[in-house]
Write a protein that holds these residues in place. Structure first.
Motif, PDB file in Angstrom:
ATOM      1  N   ASN A   1      -5.549  41.308 -68.503  1.00 25.70           N
ATOM      2  CA  ASN A   1      -4.823  40.336 -69.323  1.00 25.70           C
ATOM      3  C   ASN A   1      -3.330  40.331 -69.022  1.00 25.70           C
ATOM      4  N   ARG A   2      -2.764  41.481 -68.703  1.00 20.94           N
ATOM      5  CA  ARG A   2      -1.320  41.561 -68.456  1.00 20.94           C
ATOM      6  C   ARG A   2      -0.927  41.069 -67.061  1.00 20.94           C
ATOM      7  N   PHE A   3      -1.702  41.480 -66.050  1.00 19.44           N
ATOM      8  CA  PHE A   3      -1.242  41.284 -64.677  1.00 19.44           C
ATOM      9  C   PHE A   3      -2.223  40.509 -63.799  1.00 19.44           C
ATOM     10  N   GLY A   4      -3.366  40.124 -64.351  1.00 19.31           N
ATOM     11  CA  GLY A   4      -4.410  39.507 -63.539  1.00 19.31           C
ATOM     12  C   GLY A   4      -4.040  38.186 -62.907  1.00 19.31           C
ATOM     13  N   ASP A   5      -3.101  37.463 -63.493  1.00 18.50           N
ATOM     14  CA  ASP A   5      -2.740  36.154 -62.950  1.00 18.50           C
ATOM     15  C   ASP A   5      -1.862  36.253 -61.706  1.00 18.50           C
ATOM     16  N   GLU A   6      -1.196  37.393 -61.489  1.00 18.13           N
ATOM     17  CA  GLU A   6      -0.213  37.456 -60.409  1.00 18.13           C
ATOM     18  C   GLU A   6      -0.425  38.579 -59.409  1.00 18.13           C
ATOM     19  N   VAL A   7      -1.228  39.611 -59.743  1.00 17.40           N
ATOM     20  CA  VAL A   7      -1.355  40.778 -58.873  1.00 17.40           C
ATOM     21  C   VAL A   7      -1.892  40.387 -57.499  1.00 17.40           C
ATOM     22  N   GLU A   8      -1.331  41.020 -56.445  1.00 21.26           N
ATOM     23  CA  GLU A   8      -1.764  40.745 -55.075  1.00 21.26           C
ATOM     24  C   GLU A   8      -2.211  41.999 -54.322  1.00 21.26           C
ATOM     25  N   VAL A   9      -1.897  43.177 -54.867  1.00 19.26           N
ATOM     26  CA  VAL A   9      -2.388  44.405 -54.255  1.00 19.26           C
ATOM     27  C   VAL A   9      -2.611  45.429 -55.366  1.00 19.26           C
ATOM     28  N   SER A  10      -3.723  46.155 -55.267  1.00 19.59           N
ATOM     29  CA  SER A  10      -4.054  47.182 -56.249  1.00 19.59           C
ATOM     30  C   SER A  10      -4.402  48.456 -55.486  1.00 19.59           C
ATOM     31  N   PHE A  11      -3.641  49.518 -55.769  1.00 17.12           N
ATOM     32  CA  PHE A  11      -3.864  50.783 -55.073  1.00 17.12           C
ATOM     33  C   PHE A  11      -3.938  51.909 -56.102  1.00 17.12           C
TER      34      PHE A  11
END
Length: 644
Positions: A324-334
């Motif tokens: 909900n907080r970052f799902g619209d903009e995140v491009e990399v998840s580590f």
């Protein structure tokens, strides 16, 4: 994960055993079920690789091997018949090692040098290091690889994502307390980190560490018919474990902080994967550091080495909040383990799958429990839907659907199913003896077990022969057939810890106790940082309570070097203590520095030797002090697990 030190000896080579037709059929069925033609994880695991170490081993200055990078070189090609093909695939991915670029010019990772992953974020003036591995030696090797191949910058921040030792133990391999103080290096950690980190596994540490020797496959050789790693990563380093105190604590969600010019939005996420944990988002790079709340595996809701049960409900809620907080903009998840994920759609698929996997296990366990199903019945029937189960990142390489379902039942209902027949069961030796008697003797059980083994009924063979082994621990025929059954179950296991437990049990049945390099619970650095109350809790556990019953002891302790004092009493067979207090009716007062107390706890001296050499003094009845010390048990590490 427990703290790491080197025990005496090395694991002997595993006794080779072929996979049976039943085991091959089980593994072949999984090949048909899962999308093994999907190579995207391998592409991501190799993406951005810059370099790796020239040497096959990371060593201490004296040449001691801390971590053997080459020990997993056998993980090539298709899975052999002796390995679950899904676990084999995951183990190949975990064994990829070296330095990798995650975000161009800004975020890097070192993977495959330890159980966990160490990440580096380029700040305005230096490197911000996230999760400096288990040991100083592996962390130092990773940082040097970065400096040699990217840029030689100072350390300008350290972030501990959580309180498990594979994410902080190497901190003094990348910086020192003097550098931290002189340069004002921020040490960021979640609320409760330090207390949880230094006390992790201490109170129950001996048994946890012994079981960890099974869980991480420390007592079996690495190889196609041995350990393939842990599923969460490869295996633990056996070097020097250290710790430093945080200077910046994350207590809120969200909590925005700027570290060396990099704005980070922190989320405090305790009580899911660890008692103290955080995740954080870097808006500048649209990058999420997922810690260990999100992984490329189903994580543990209960760890087989032994620990408090974790909440799948919290796992799911923390991940949902992240979406909900970052799902619209995140491009990399580590994260703290495994390889990164790139691309918004791909990341959301991973996050939502992880969220729904924990939610499904938690909620379905509770639904079935509320219809009257028991823990074992729930674990036997609960299966993830194909939409989750056919995704590799949700597979049970570390946790498993079975033992995680049991964990959620235990979290709410405890060990008792409600059936009064299970309320006061016999212990294993007595139960085994009666089972064998009812079955017509050991020979009759073994004959039936051999027929069931030939039919591929390994789970029941293990159950029946376990009774025989506890009734007759010297029955070699029963032990060998039980070992064969456990071996086949290990070959079928998709979970790394399950495979390691099965194969370790089989080895112990065949060879007896073989001491090996294995995780232990207390390094000197950890012991010296123990809160006094935690140390005294540990002493209270060590008290031999039946022998203490009937004794009356009251002692005062004073530690001049740190200004602490406390009183200890033994009554009714238990030890109680009060900090910052001195009893008026004490039998004696013991004066010693905290450094002497640490030396006693580390086994470098004893209380009585400290009194004899004058580093501790006694004012009063010295016999009472000796009586108290004599009531404290020491614990043998290499106790039997699969035999009485």
């Amino acid at each position: 994960m427990a703290a790491s030190s080197l025990a005496i000896g090395l694991a002997c080579a595993a006794q080779a055993q072929d996979a049976t037709d039943t085991t091959q059929a089980v593994n072949d069925a999984l090949l048909q079920y899962l999308p093994f033609d999907d190579e995207s994880d391998f592409e991501n695991a190799m993406r951005g690789q810059i370099a790796t170490l020239d040497a096959d081993q990371i060593t201490a200055p004296d040449g001691t091997v801390i971590y053997d990078i080459a020990q997993f070189d056998f993980l090539q090609g298709d899975a052999p018949a002796t390995a679950n093909p899904s676990l084999w695939r995951q183990s190949r991915l975990n064994a990829v090692h070296g330095l990798f670029e995650v975000v161009e010019g800004s975020i890097y990772q070192v993977r495959g040098f330890d159980l966990a992953v160490m990440s580096f974020i380029r700040g305005d003036t230096g490197w911000i290091i996230v999760d400096p591995l288990t040991a100083n030696e592996t962390a130092a090797a990773g940082l040097q690889l970065l400096r040699d191949n990217v840029e030689d910058l100072p350390v300008t921040g350290v972030i501990f994502t959580h309180s498990h030792v594979d994410h902080f133990g190497g901190v003094k391999g990348i910086t020192t307390p003097e550098e931290i103080d002189a340069n004002g290096i921020p040490i960021v950690a979640p609320e409760g980190f330090f207390e949880e980190a230094v006390s992790e596994n201490l109170i129950a540490g001996n048994t946890m560490s012994r079981r960890a020797s099974y869980m991480y496959g420390n007592v079996v050789a690495k190889g196609p018919d041995g350990s393939l790693g842990s599923g969460l990563g490869t295996t633990t380093a056996a070097g020097e474990v250290t710790i430093v105190e945080p200077t910046l604590t994350i207590e809120q969600t969200p909590q925005t902080e700027t570290i060396d010019g990099i704005e980070m939005v922190f989320l405090n996420t305790p009580g899911a994967e660890a008692p103290a944990e955080l995740m954080f988002y870097i808006p500048k790079f649209k990058a999420m550091m997922q810690a260990e709340e999100i992984n490329h595996t189903l994580h543990n809701l209960y760890t087989l080495r032994g620990a408090k049960v974790r909440s799948g409900d919290l796992f799911a809620k923390y991940i949902n909040d992240t979406i909900n907080r970052f799902g619209d903009e995140v491009e990399v998840s580590f994260g703290s383990h495994h390889w990164p994920t790139w691309g918004n759609d791909e990341i959301l698929d991973l996050w939502k799958g992880q969220r729904d996997t924990y939610r499904y296990i938690h909620d379905e366990t509770l639904r079935l429990a509320n219809t009257g199903e028991t823990m074992l019945e729930i674990a036997e029937q609960l299966e993830l839907p194909d939409s989750l189960a056919q995704t590799f990142s949700n597979r049970g390489y570390y946790g498993s659907v079975s033992h995680n379902a049991k964990a959620q039942y235990q979290l709410y209902f405890g060990w008792f199913s409600g059936n009064p027949s299970e309320l006061h069961e016999l212990p294993p030796v007595e139960e085994g003896t009666k089972f064998v008697e009812y079955a017509g003797g050991a020979a009759a059980v073994i004959e039936k077990a051999q027929a069931d083994y030939d039919a591929g009924e390994y789970r029941w063979v293990a159950t029946a022969l376990n009774h025989v082994v506890f009734a007759e621990p010297d029955n070699a025929e029963a032990k060998n057939l039980l070992a064969d059954a456990l071996t086949q179950m290990g070959y079928q296991a998709e979970s790394g810890p399950w495979r390691n437990f099965y194969l370790s049990g089989a080895k112990e049945l065949r060879d007896g106790i073989v001491e090996a390099a294995t995780p232990a619970t207390a390094s000197p650095d950890i012991v010296r940082n123990l809160p006094l109350g935690t140390y005294l809790d540990y002493l209270a556990v060590r008290l031999n309570h039946p022998e203490a019953a009937g004794q009356e002891i009251a002692l005062n302790f004073v530690m001049p070097d740190v200004g602490d004092e406390f009183e200890v009493t033994v009554t009714n067979g238990v030890m109680n203590y009060t900090l910052d207090s001195q009893g008026d009716e004490a039998d004696a007062t013991v004066t010693l520095d905290r450094t002497v107390l640490d030396s006693i706890n580390l086994g470098q001296t004893t209380m009585m030797d400290a009194i004899a050499d004058g580093s501790a003094t006694v004012d009063g009845d010295a016999q009472k002090v000796e009586d108290f010390v004599g009531l404290l048990d020491t614990f043998e590490f290499w106790f039997n697990i699969v035999t009485p």
